[in-house]
Design a protein around this motif. Structure first.
Motif, PDB file in Angstrom:
ATOM      1  N   VAL A 235      28.444  35.771  48.888  1.00  0.00           N
ATOM      2  CA  VAL A 235      28.687  37.169  48.501  1.00  0.00           C
ATOM      3  C   VAL A 235      28.354  38.099  49.665  1.00  0.00           C
ATOM      4  CG1 VAL A 235      27.969  39.010  46.942  1.00  0.00           C
ATOM      5  CG2 VAL A 235      28.334  36.702  46.054  1.00  0.00           C
TER       6      VAL A 235
ATOM      7  N   LEU B  13      32.448  35.835  38.285  1.00  0.00           N
ATOM      8  CA  LEU B  13      31.639  37.063  38.311  1.00  0.00           C
ATOM      9  C   LEU B  13      32.109  38.006  39.413  1.00  0.00           C
ATOM     10  CD1 LEU B  13      28.073  35.569  37.713  1.00  0.00           C
ATOM     11  CD2 LEU B  13      29.637  36.611  36.048  1.00  0.00           C
ATOM     12  N   VAL B  14      32.451  37.442  40.555  1.00  0.00           N
ATOM     13  CA  VAL B  14      32.982  38.279  41.639  1.00  0.00           C
ATOM     14  C   VAL B  14      34.289  38.930  41.209  1.00  0.00           C
ATOM     15  CG1 VAL B  14      34.015  38.189  43.946  1.00  0.00           C
ATOM     16  CG2 VAL B  14      31.841  37.051  43.518  1.00  0.00           C
TER      17      VAL B  14
ATOM     18  N   GLY C 162      33.455  41.767  38.966  1.00  0.00           N
ATOM     19  CA  GLY C 162      32.948  42.879  39.766  1.00  0.00           C
ATOM     20  C   GLY C 162      34.049  43.617  40.505  1.00  0.00           C
ATOM     21  N   LEU C 163      34.977  42.860  41.079  1.00  0.00           N
ATOM     22  CA  LEU C 163      36.097  43.503  41.768  1.00  0.00           C
ATOM     23  C   LEU C 163      36.955  44.311  40.801  1.00  0.00           C
ATOM     24  CD1 LEU C 163      37.253  40.696  44.230  1.00  0.00           C
ATOM     25  CD2 LEU C 163      36.002  42.783  44.777  1.00  0.00           C
TER      26      LEU C 163
ATOM     27  N   ILE D 158      35.917  45.825  38.073  1.00  0.00           N
ATOM     28  CA  ILE D 158      35.186  47.059  37.739  1.00  0.00           C
ATOM     29  C   ILE D 158      35.260  48.051  38.889  1.00  0.00           C
ATOM     30  CG2 ILE D 158      32.911  47.988  37.202  1.00  0.00           C
ATOM     31  CD1 ILE D 158      32.288  45.362  35.774  1.00  0.00           C
ATOM     32  N   VAL D 159      35.004  47.561  40.101  1.00  0.00           N
ATOM     33  CA  VAL D 159      35.063  48.454  41.266  1.00  0.00           C
ATOM     34  C   VAL D 159      36.470  49.026  41.431  1.00  0.00           C
ATOM     35  CG1 VAL D 159      34.878  48.532  43.782  1.00  0.00           C
ATOM     36  CG2 VAL D 159      33.154  47.308  42.448  1.00  0.00           C
TER      37      VAL D 159
ATOM     38  N   THR E 268      39.997  44.868  48.126  1.00  0.00           N
ATOM     39  CA  THR E 268      39.629  43.828  47.165  1.00  0.00           C
ATOM     40  C   THR E 268      40.232  42.480  47.533  1.00  0.00           C
ATOM     41  OG1 THR E 268      41.470  44.570  45.763  1.00  0.00           O
ATOM     42  CG2 THR E 268      39.279  45.441  45.271  1.00  0.00           C
TER      43      THR E 268
ATOM     44  N   ARG F 101      37.960  39.234  48.385  1.00  0.00           N
ATOM     45  CA  ARG F 101      38.093  38.004  47.601  1.00  0.00           C
ATOM     46  C   ARG F 101      38.403  36.807  48.493  1.00  0.00           C
ATOM     47  NH1 ARG F 101      42.279  35.230  45.804  1.00  0.00           N
ATOM     48  NH2 ARG F 101      43.757  36.836  46.446  1.00  0.00           N
TER      49      ARG F 101
END
Length: 461
Positions: A9, A263-264, A267-268, A270-271, A335, A339
Motif C-alpha cells: 500500500v 479493501l484497496v 478505498g479507491l 470511496i476516494v 486511481t 491500482r
C-alpha cells in the motif's frame, strides 16, 4: 511478520506520486488514452468491456476489477452488433428495388455505417486492450511513456495475452455449455432439484468453485503474469511458471493480498466518489454561472422561455466537457495508476527478480528510466559499450583475479613489476643498478684477494 499486501500500500503511494508528479500535460494525456483501453473498474462495478461504451469506462474511476480483454470484448461485440443492426433496420424507410437488389434508404445507410464503425472500434479495442496492459506496466516500471513506441514494443505480448485469455474463457465456458446443449438436444429428462437440497447445494458449490478458479487464473494473469513477462521476458505460460511457485509457496501472503486488494478497491471507490462529487459541485457552479449569464442576456433580447432554454444548453455545453476533462479523467488516471502500482509492488514483495519498482523505492526516480536500472543492468541493449567493471579490469585485472582466487591474499610470485620503460628515469636506474653490481663485485673481489694474501704469508712464516 510483514504482509506483502499490506506493505504494498505504501509502495504504491510512492510510485504513484513519483510517476504522476511533477505534473506533465503530455504524460497525463497519454495516461488518459491508456486508461481507455486497460482493464479498469468503477465504483459499483464496470458493466461494459474495453470494446464497448467508452463513456461508461470514463465513469469507472477505480475499485473492483471487472471483466476486460478479448473474451469480454467478444461478448460485448456479440450483443452490440445485433443491437445496432436492429436499430438500423428500424430506422430505415422502405427499401427501393433496383434490378432486384434491395438498396437501403438514407437512414438505413447511416445505420449500416454506424454498425461498421462500431464493429471496427470493437475489434480495435479487442486487439489493443491486452497490449495496453503491458504498456501501462512498462510505463510505470520505466517512469516513461511513449504510446507509439510502447504499443509497437508490446504488440506481440499483447496478442499472446489476448489468445491466452480467449482460450481460458473458452476452456471454462465450452464444457458446461456442451453439457447443457447435450441435455437440451438429447431429450434427457432432468428431475427438479428443488426437492433435493443436498444435490442442489453440491451443484451450487461446484459451480462457485468453478467460477472462482477461472476468476483466479484470469485475474493473476493480468495482475502478476504481465509484470513477470516484462521483467523476465517469455510468454504467458513462462510467466505463470515463474509466478505460480511464489503463490503456491506463500498461501497466507496470497490470501492476504486478495483481501487487501478488495479493501484497496473499496478505498479507491470511496476516494473516487468524493473527488467526483467535489469536482461536480465546483464545475456545476461554473456551469450554472455561465447558463445564468446566457439566459439573462437571451431573455432580454427574446422571450423568457427561450432565455431559459439557451441558458440550460450553454451551461450543459460548458459543464459537461469541463467535468469530464478536469475531474473524471484525472481521477481515472490517478486511481488506475495506484491500482496497477499496488499490484506491481505486491508482486515485487513475493520475491524473485520481478521487482519493477526498485528504482522508486531506492529514490532513483530521476534516473535513466528503464527496467534495466531496477535490476542493475548496464542498460546497453546493443552490446556495444564496455561492461560495468571494464575500467577495473583494464586497471588491475590480474590483481583483482588473484585477490579473488586467494581470498585477498596475494602471493609474492603473483606480483607483477612495472616494465622498465614506464618508470621515470629508467635508463639511469638501470645503469645505476649495473654500476652498483660492478662495485659490489669489485669490493667483494678485493676482499677475497686480501684474504688469500694473508693466508700465504702465514704459511711462509
Amino acid at each position: 511478520m510483514s504482509w506483502h499486501g499490506v506493505d504494498a500500500v505504501d509502495d504504491a503511494i510512492d510510485v504513484t506520486r513519483e510517476f504522476l508528479l511533477p505534473f506533465s500535460l503530455g504524460r497525463w494525456i497519454r495516461m488518459v488514452v491508456v486508461s481507455l483501453f486497460t482493464g479498469g473498474s468503477g465504483a459499483g462495478g464496470q458493466v461494459v468491456s474495453n470494446a464497448g461504451n467508452f463513456g461508461a469506462r470514463l465513469a469507472g474511476a477505480g475499485g473492483f476489477p471487472s471483466p476486460s480483454g478479448g473474451a469480454s470484448a467478444l461478448a460485448t461485440l456479440s450483443i452490440a452488433v445485433p443491437t445496432v443492426a436492429a436499430g438500423a433496420l428500424a430506422l430505415a424507410p422502405p427499401v427501393i428495388q433496383a434490378e432486384g437488389v434491395p438498396e437501403p434508404g438514407a437512414l438505413g445507410a447511416l445505420g449500416i455505417a454506424v454498425l461498421v464503425v462500431a464493429v471496427a472500434v470493437a475489434l480495435l479495442a479487442i486487439l489493443l486492450s491486452p497490449v495496453f496492459e503491458f504498456v501501462l506496466v512498462d510505463a510505470i516500471a520505466r517512469d516513461d511513456l511513449r504510446l507509439l513506441r510502447d504499443v509497437g514494443t508490446h504488440l506481440t505480448n499483447g496478442l499472446r495475452l489476448l489468445g491466452f485469455r480467449i482460450g481460458l474463457f473458452a476452456a471454462f465456458v465450452v464444457p458446461p455449455a456442451a453439457v447443457a446443449v447435450a441435455v437440451l438436444l438429447g431429450g434427457i429428462r432432468v428431475e427438479s432439484l428443488a426437492d433435493r437440497p443436498l444435490i442442489l447445494a453440491g451443484v451450487a458449490i461446484v459451480a462457485f468453485v468453478y467460477v472462482l478458479v477461472y476468476a483466479f487464473v484470469d485475474r493473476f494473469t493480468v495482475e502478476f503474469v504481465v509484470p513477470a513477462m516484462i521483467a523476465d521476458g517469455g510468454g504467458v505460460i513462462d510467466g505463470w511458471r515463474r509466478v505460480w511457485p511464489r503463490l503456491r509457496n506463500q498461501p497466507g501472503q496470497t490470501i492476504v493480498y486478495l483481501v487487501m486488494h478488495v479493501l484497496v478497491g473499496i478505498g479507491l471507490s470511496i476516494v473516487s466518489f468524493v473527488l467526483l462529487l467535489v469536482g461536480l459541485l465546483a464545475v456545476g457552479a461554473v456551469a450554472a454561472g455561465v447558463g445564468f449569464a446566457v439566459g439573462t442576456v437571451s431573455s432580454g433580447a427574446a422571450t423568457t422561455d427561450l432565455g431559459i432554454g439557451l441558458g440550460f444548453l450553454a451551461g450543459a455545453a460548458v459543464g459537461v466537457p469541463l467535468f469530464v476533462v478536469l475531474v473524471v479523467l484525472p481521477v481515472r488516471v490517478v486511481t488506475l495508476t495506484y491500482r496497477r502500482s499496488y499490484e506491481i509492488a505486491a508482486l515485487a514483495r513475493f520475491g524473485g527478480n520481478m521487482d519493477l519498482i526498485g528504482r522508486y523505492r531506492d529514490g532513483d526516480g530521476g534516473g535513466r528510466g528503464d527496467v534495466a536500472a531496477a535490476f542493475g543492468d548496464d542498460g546497453d541493449d546493443d552490446g556495444e559499450g564496455p561492461p560495468p567493471d571494464a575500467d577495473d579490469d583494464r586497471d588491475g585485472g590480474v590483481g583483482a583475479s588473484t585477490d579473488e582466487e586467494f581470498d585477498e591474499f596475494v602471493p609474492a610470485s603473483s606480483e607483477v613489476s612495472d616494465p622498465p620503460d614506464v618508470r621515470s628515469g629508467s635508463g639511469e636506474s638501470a645503469a645505476a643498478s649495473v654500476d652498483g653490481d660492478d662495485t659490489v663485485g669489485d669490493a667483494t673481489g678485493d676482499d677475497d684477494t686480501g684474504d688469500s694474501d694473508d693466508a700465504d704469508s702465514r704459511e711462509r712464516k
